[in-house]
Motif scaffolding. Structure first.
Motif, PDB file in Angstrom:
ATOM      1  N   ILE A 181       0.838  -1.201   0.000  1.00 49.56           N
ATOM      2  CA  ILE A 181       0.000   0.000   0.000  1.00 49.56           C
ATOM      3  C   ILE A 181       0.874   1.254   0.000  1.00 49.56           C
ATOM      4  O   ILE A 181       0.684   2.157  -0.824  1.00 49.56           O
ATOM      5  N   ARG A 182       1.815   1.319   0.916  1.00 54.03           N
ATOM      6  CA  ARG A 182       2.652   2.517   1.034  1.00 54.03           C
ATOM      7  C   ARG A 182       3.492   2.734  -0.221  1.00 54.03           C
ATOM      8  O   ARG A 182       3.625   3.870  -0.700  1.00 54.03           O
ATOM      9  N   ARG A 183       4.056   1.654  -0.751  1.00 54.78           N
ATOM     10  CA  ARG A 183       4.895   1.789  -1.937  1.00 54.78           C
ATOM     11  C   ARG A 183       4.090   2.256  -3.139  1.00 54.78           C
ATOM     12  O   ARG A 183       4.499   3.188  -3.862  1.00 54.78           O
ATOM     13  N   ASN A 184       2.925   1.640  -3.362  1.00 51.08           N
ATOM     14  CA  ASN A 184       2.110   1.990  -4.535  1.00 51.08           C
ATOM     15  C   ASN A 184       1.514   3.387  -4.426  1.00 51.08           C
ATOM     16  O   ASN A 184       1.471   4.123  -5.415  1.00 51.08           O
ATOM     17  N   LEU A 185       1.050   3.760  -3.242  1.00 54.21           N
ATOM     18  CA  LEU A 185       0.501   5.107  -3.081  1.00 54.21           C
ATOM     19  C   LEU A 185       1.577   6.157  -3.300  1.00 54.21           C
ATOM     20  O   LEU A 185       1.347   7.170  -3.973  1.00 54.21           O
ATOM     21  N   ARG A 186       2.756   5.903  -2.739  1.00 56.12           N
ATOM     22  CA  ARG A 186       3.859   6.849  -2.911  1.00 56.12           C
ATOM     23  C   ARG A 186       4.276   6.918  -4.384  1.00 56.12           C
ATOM     24  O   ARG A 186       4.512   7.995  -4.934  1.00 56.12           O
ATOM     25  N   ARG A 187       4.312   5.783  -5.019  1.00 56.84           N
ATOM     26  CA  ARG A 187       4.749   5.702  -6.423  1.00 56.84           C
ATOM     27  C   ARG A 187       3.833   6.466  -7.352  1.00 56.84           C
ATOM     28  O   ARG A 187       4.290   7.227  -8.220  1.00 56.84           O
ATOM     29  N   TYR A 188       2.515   6.294  -7.186  1.00 52.58           N
ATOM     30  CA  TYR A 188       1.580   6.891  -8.142  1.00 52.58           C
ATOM     31  C   TYR A 188       1.140   8.295  -7.752  1.00 52.58           C
ATOM     32  O   TYR A 188       0.951   9.161  -8.607  1.00 52.58           O
ATOM     33  N   GLU A 189       0.974   8.540  -6.450  1.00 50.13           N
ATOM     34  CA  GLU A 189       0.525   9.870  -6.032  1.00 50.13           C
ATOM     35  C   GLU A 189       1.618  10.916  -6.227  1.00 50.13           C
ATOM     36  O   GLU A 189       1.335  12.066  -6.596  1.00 50.13           O
ATOM     37  N   LYS A 190       2.845  10.528  -5.985  1.00 51.83           N
ATOM     38  CA  LYS A 190       3.949  11.492  -6.124  1.00 51.83           C
ATOM     39  C   LYS A 190       4.117  11.945  -7.569  1.00 51.83           C
ATOM     40  O   LYS A 190       4.415  13.113  -7.838  1.00 51.83           O
ATOM     41  N   THR A 191       3.917  11.033  -8.514  1.00 51.36           N
ATOM     42  CA  THR A 191       4.056  11.371  -9.939  1.00 51.36           C
ATOM     43  C   THR A 191       2.771  11.933 -10.536  1.00 51.36           C
ATOM     44  O   THR A 191       2.729  12.301 -11.711  1.00 51.36           O
ATOM     45  N   GLN A 192       1.698  11.951  -9.715  1.00 54.97           N
ATOM     46  CA  GLN A 192       0.392  12.469 -10.149  1.00 54.97           C
ATOM     47  C   GLN A 192      -0.136  11.744 -11.392  1.00 54.97           C
ATOM     48  O   GLN A 192      -0.806  12.330 -12.233  1.00 54.97           O
TER      49      GLN A 192
END
Length: 382
Positions: A181-192
């Motif tokens: 969860i943390r990895r995927n949210l960080r991966r996609y939300e950071k790059t918008q």
């Protein structure tokens, strides 16, 4: 003194709409499926081979309870059986009478059934929640009215209770899921690259009942592109046999303020949806789906995580993810809840006694799995 007025035609229910809503508000944990609006939609689309029996319980001239029932002709190996039950038909997980005093209301309704010609072979109250089973609400009303009440398990459903906050929930998950969860949210939300939209109108009375057909059709399109588009069960939201039913429910839920629809966009394209109903902070997940591109990028985990996180932010109480697909839901859920049934098998119908033995055998299996206590199994055998 309580009395019962029985309604068999849906148009005759129009004069109790306001009182029905009042009782809905007085009923603990009432759902979209217990509204008059839903019952009328259900009857419009699925009335074939059924009889409507809505029992209005009145004290003098005041409506104090509603017991919505239907007689359904169900096929069995012994031939068709006329079952008197609630009208939910597995669209939701739970159902109950509408009343501030449900046991008293159900007792009077059952006495009415004894006083009228029997047009059913088996009385089967399905979709009972765990509190009903624990407090013997339905069982007690049946026994008080002179019916034998045999407890069984209709199904099980998976739930997420929104206790604490999002961080508390994450800490309760397995290390692997928490990391995903943390990895995927960080991966996609950071790059918008993703955008999450959740639509929950307040309802017609608040002047906020736009059905948002754009979101609805996006969900339908995703469903058709997912496994649901190839399903032959007739229960997916995109299936042609129920599409008009889903649309009617969509309008009603928006007007009642009970619609909850979430869409996940990946690079500005719809990639997944969660189609829900909500009442008093309790969310019921009707269907969800992922587009091929969403599956390819592992966005199913992202969509579920964002939905749950958003529910914590909104102050929701729970999310009922529904029965089935336990392996996929197991890592998200906080508990499994029994969905019970209370059945009366008339002694005057021999083939129903054979059906009782079949249910007794199923109860034996449920006992071994811990789904039903020994005391109830013994009672079913008598």
């Amino acid at each position: 003194m309580l009395r019962v007025l029985e309604i068999n035609e849906p148009e005759d229910l129009s004069h109790v709409r306001g009182n029905w809503q009042r009782l809905w508000e007085a009923t603990k944990d009432a759902t979209f499926f217990q509204t008059l609006e839903w019952l009328l939609i259900y009857w419009k689309h699925f009335r074939e081979d059924k009889k409507l029996r809505v029992l209005l319980v009145l004290e003098d001239e005041r409506l104090v309870g509603v017991v919505p029932l239907v007689v359904v002709n169900e096929p069995t190996r012994l031939g068709k059986v006329r079952v008197l039950t609630y009208p939910l038909s597995d669209w939701g997980s739970h159902f109950s009478v509408l009343a501030a005093e449900p046991r008293q209301t159900l007792y009077r309704a059952l006495r009415h059934l004894q006083e009228t010609p029997r047009d059913w072979d088996m009385l089967d109250f399905r979709w009972l929640d765990e509190e009903d089973l624990e407090h013997h609400l339905t069982a007690g009303a049946m026994q008080d009215a002179g019916y034998t009440a045999h407890e069984g398990i209709w199904d099980e459903t998976t739930l997420i209770d929104f206790e604490g906050n999002w961080d508390d929930y994450l800490r309760s998950r397995s290390p692997k899921l928490r990391s995903d969860i943390r990895r995927n949210l960080r991966r996609y939300e950071k790059t918008q690259r993703i955008n999450f939209e959740r639509y929950r109108p307040l309802g017609k009375q608040a002047g906020d009942d736009d059905p948002r057909w754009d979101l609805f059709h996006e969900a339908m399109n995703i469903a058709e592109l997912s496994w649901q588009g190839h399903s032959t069960t007739g229960t997916t939201i995109s299936h042609r046999t129920i599409r008009s039913y889903i649309k009617d429910c969509h309008i009603a839920a928006a007007e009642l303020g009970m619609l909850d629809l979430a869409i996940l966009y990946f690079e500005h394209q719809p990639a997944g949806f969660c189609y829900n109903y909500v009442a008093n902070g309790r969310v019921f997940g009707l269907r969800r789906g992922d587009a091929p591109e969403g599956r390819a990028h592992g966005l199913g985990t992202v969509l579920t995580a964002m939905l749950i996180r958003d529910s914590f932010t909104r102050g929701d109480k729970s999310l009922d993810m529904g029965p089935g697909s336990f392996e996929a839901k197991r890592r998200w859920m906080t508990r499994i809840a029994k969905v019970g049934r209370m059945t009366h098998y008339p002694l005057t119908v021999p083939r129903i006694q054979l059906l009782r033995l079949k249910h007794w055998w199923q109860a034996c299996r449920d006992r071994k799995s811990g789904r039903i206590p020994n005391s109830e199994l013994n009672r079913l055998a008598t």
